[in-house]
Design a protein around this motif. Structure first.
Motif, PDB file in Angstrom:
ATOM      1  N   GLY A  19       1.020  -0.988   0.287  1.00  0.00           N
ATOM      2  CA  GLY A  19       0.244  -0.268   0.023  1.00  0.00           C
ATOM      3  C   GLY A  19       1.068   1.159  -0.426  1.00  0.00           C
ATOM      4  O   GLY A  19       0.159   1.815  -0.153  1.00  0.00           O
ATOM      5  N   HIS A  20       1.565   1.700   0.485  1.00  0.00           N
ATOM      6  CA  HIS A  20       2.494   2.664   1.149  1.00  0.00           C
ATOM      7  C   HIS A  20       3.472   2.295  -0.879  1.00  0.00           C
ATOM      8  O   HIS A  20       3.266   3.469  -1.056  1.00  0.00           O
ATOM      9  N   CYS A  21       3.802   1.414  -1.296  1.00  0.00           N
ATOM     10  CA  CYS A  21       4.102   2.036  -2.572  1.00  0.00           C
ATOM     11  C   CYS A  21       2.931   2.362  -3.838  1.00  0.00           C
ATOM     12  O   CYS A  21       3.822   3.061  -4.568  1.00  0.00           O
ATOM     13  N   ALA A  40      -3.042   3.690  -7.831  1.00  0.00           N
ATOM     14  CA  ALA A  40      -2.100   2.587  -7.790  1.00  0.00           C
ATOM     15  C   ALA A  40      -2.650   1.561  -7.265  1.00  0.00           C
ATOM     16  O   ALA A  40      -3.339   1.340  -6.319  1.00  0.00           O
ATOM     17  N   SER A  41      -2.064  -0.254  -7.826  1.00  0.00           N
ATOM     18  CA  SER A  41      -2.496  -0.869  -7.835  1.00  0.00           C
ATOM     19  C   SER A  41      -1.016  -1.939  -7.591  1.00  0.00           C
ATOM     20  O   SER A  41      -0.892  -2.591  -8.607  1.00  0.00           O
ATOM     21  N   ALA A  42      -0.519  -2.483  -6.167  1.00  0.00           N
ATOM     22  CA  ALA A  42       0.225  -2.922  -5.989  1.00  0.00           C
ATOM     23  C   ALA A  42      -0.257  -4.233  -6.172  1.00  0.00           C
ATOM     24  O   ALA A  42       0.966  -5.505  -7.407  1.00  0.00           O
ATOM     25  N   ALA A  43      -1.039  -4.929  -6.430  1.00  0.00           N
ATOM     26  CA  ALA A  43      -1.569  -6.499  -7.369  1.00  0.00           C
ATOM     27  C   ALA A  43      -1.405  -6.689  -8.279  1.00  0.00           C
ATOM     28  O   ALA A  43      -1.249  -7.351  -9.210  1.00  0.00           O
ATOM     29  N   THR A  44      -1.749  -5.418  -9.555  1.00  0.00           N
ATOM     30  CA  THR A  44      -1.708  -5.464 -10.338  1.00  0.00           C
ATOM     31  C   THR A  44      -0.403  -5.244 -11.587  1.00  0.00           C
ATOM     32  O   THR A  44       0.071  -5.560 -12.496  1.00  0.00           O
ATOM     33  N   TYR A  69      10.611   3.550  -8.404  1.00  0.00           N
ATOM     34  CA  TYR A  69       9.608   2.607  -9.176  1.00  0.00           C
ATOM     35  C   TYR A  69       9.845   3.002 -10.269  1.00  0.00           C
ATOM     36  O   TYR A  69      10.465   3.807 -10.501  1.00  0.00           O
ATOM     37  N   GLU A  70       9.479   1.917 -11.796  1.00  0.00           N
ATOM     38  CA  GLU A  70       9.940   1.949 -13.183  1.00  0.00           C
ATOM     39  C   GLU A  70       9.282   1.940 -13.938  1.00  0.00           C
ATOM     40  O   GLU A  70       7.670   0.982 -13.705  1.00  0.00           O
ATOM     41  N   LEU A  71       8.300   2.745 -14.760  1.00  0.00           N
ATOM     42  CA  LEU A  71       7.290   2.888 -15.595  1.00  0.00           C
ATOM     43  C   LEU A  71       7.734   1.610 -16.643  1.00  0.00           C
ATOM     44  O   LEU A  71       8.964   1.707 -17.549  1.00  0.00           O
ATOM     45  N   VAL A  72       6.937   0.563 -17.067  1.00  0.00           N
ATOM     46  CA  VAL A  72       7.362  -0.504 -18.121  1.00  0.00           C
ATOM     47  C   VAL A  72       6.846  -0.112 -18.921  1.00  0.00           C
ATOM     48  O   VAL A  72       7.501  -0.108 -20.381  1.00  0.00           O
ATOM     49  N   GLY A  73       5.431   0.797 -18.833  1.00  0.00           N
ATOM     50  CA  GLY A  73       4.604   1.247 -20.081  1.00  0.00           C
ATOM     51  C   GLY A  73       3.092   1.508 -19.922  1.00  0.00           C
ATOM     52  O   GLY A  73       2.927   0.931 -18.772  1.00  0.00           O
TER      53      GLY A  73
END
Length: 75
Positions: A19-21, A40-44, A69-73
């Protein structure tokens, strides 16, 4: 005057685990001009961003990077 339409874009972000992320990524993305919401959803590993116009992907990448964090796209 016509009602302004919003644009919703889903981005894939790697590294979120809790959740912090989610909060950190959402907060940084919410700071971009024109963004009305960022969820944002850490799960997905996805972030759903609603804005008043399409966003510059480099601005999105910089905000995600600032959060650690890193944006994948786009998902």
């Amino acid at each position: 005057m016509s009602a302004q339409t919003s644009v919703t874009t889903v981005y894939q972000v790697s590294g979120m685990t809790c959740g912090h992320c989610e909060g950190a990524v959402s907060a940084e993305l919410s700071g971009i001009d024109g963004v009305s919401s960022a969820k944002a959803s850490a799960a997905t590993g996805e972030v759903t961003v609603t804005s008043d116009a399409p966003l510059d992907e480099e601005k999105v990448r910089a905000a995600v990077d600032e959060a650690g964090y890193e944006l994948v796209g786009k998902a």
